[in-house]
Write a protein that holds these residues in place. Structure first.
Motif, mmCIF file in Angstrom:
data_model
loop_
_atom_site.group_PDB
_atom_site.id
_atom_site.type_symbol
_atom_site.label_atom_id
_atom_site.label_comp_id
_atom_site.label_asym_id
_atom_site.label_seq_id
_atom_site.Cartn_x
_atom_site.Cartn_y
_atom_site.Cartn_z
ATOM 1 N N ASN A 13 0.814 -1.238 -0.016
ATOM 2 C CA ASN A 13 0.052 0.160 -0.166
ATOM 3 C C ASN A 13 0.845 1.288 -0.132
ATOM 4 O OD1 ASN A 13 -2.524 -1.472 0.130
ATOM 5 N ND2 ASN A 13 -2.172 -1.484 2.183
ATOM 6 N N ILE A 14 2.213 1.344 0.551
ATOM 7 C CA ILE A 14 2.851 2.329 0.620
ATOM 8 C C ILE A 14 4.133 2.162 -0.455
ATOM 9 C CG2 ILE A 14 4.383 3.926 2.275
ATOM 10 C CD1 ILE A 14 2.294 3.010 4.465
ATOM 11 N N PHE A 71 1.455 6.950 -1.081
ATOM 12 C CA PHE A 71 0.789 5.667 -1.233
ATOM 13 C C PHE A 71 0.679 5.105 -2.814
ATOM 14 C CE2 PHE A 71 -0.680 7.569 2.605
ATOM 15 C CZ PHE A 71 -1.026 6.439 3.486
ATOM 16 N N ARG A 72 0.560 3.802 -2.889
ATOM 17 C CA ARG A 72 0.745 3.349 -4.348
ATOM 18 C C ARG A 72 -0.679 3.606 -4.995
ATOM 19 N NH1 ARG A 72 4.970 0.403 -4.942
ATOM 20 N NH2 ARG A 72 6.084 -0.661 -3.182
ATOM 21 N N GLY A 116 3.066 -1.441 6.000
ATOM 22 C CA GLY A 116 1.597 -1.243 6.606
ATOM 23 C C GLY A 116 1.215 -1.307 7.966
#
Length: 70
Positions: free
Chosen positions: A12-13, A29-30, A55
Motif C-alpha cells: 500500500n505504501i 501511497f501506491r 503497513g
C-alpha cells in the motif's frame, strides 16, 4: 527543503520520506497521493521506512495521526 525518500516493499505504501526543515514525515501511497505527517521525528520516519511490515507499523502508529495532502 532537506528531504529524503525511501521506497518500500509495502503493498500500500510506495515510499516514506522526511522533510527535516518542516519536521514532517512524507508518505506516498501506491494508489496515489502523498501526505505530510507533522511533528514526526526523522528517527520515527526511518523506523517506518525500514519496518518489517511498513503497513502494520503505519496503521498502528499513524492511521489516526493528523496529516495534510500534498
Amino acid at each position: 527543503m532537506a528531504t529524503w525518500f525511501q521506497d518500500t516493499y509495502s503493498s500500500n505504501i510506495r515510499s516514506v520520506g522526511y522533510d527535516s526543515d518542516a519536521k514532517e514525515m512524507l508518505v506516498t501511497f501506491r494508489k496515489g497521493g502523498t501526505y505530510a505527517y507533522p511533528n514526526v521525528t526523522e528517527e520515527k520516519a526511518l523506523q517506518l521506512a525500514n519496518a518489517p511490515s511498513v503497513g502494520s507499523m503505519f496503521h498502528a502508529e499513524f492511521k489516526t495521526a493528523p496529516f495534510r495532502k500534498l
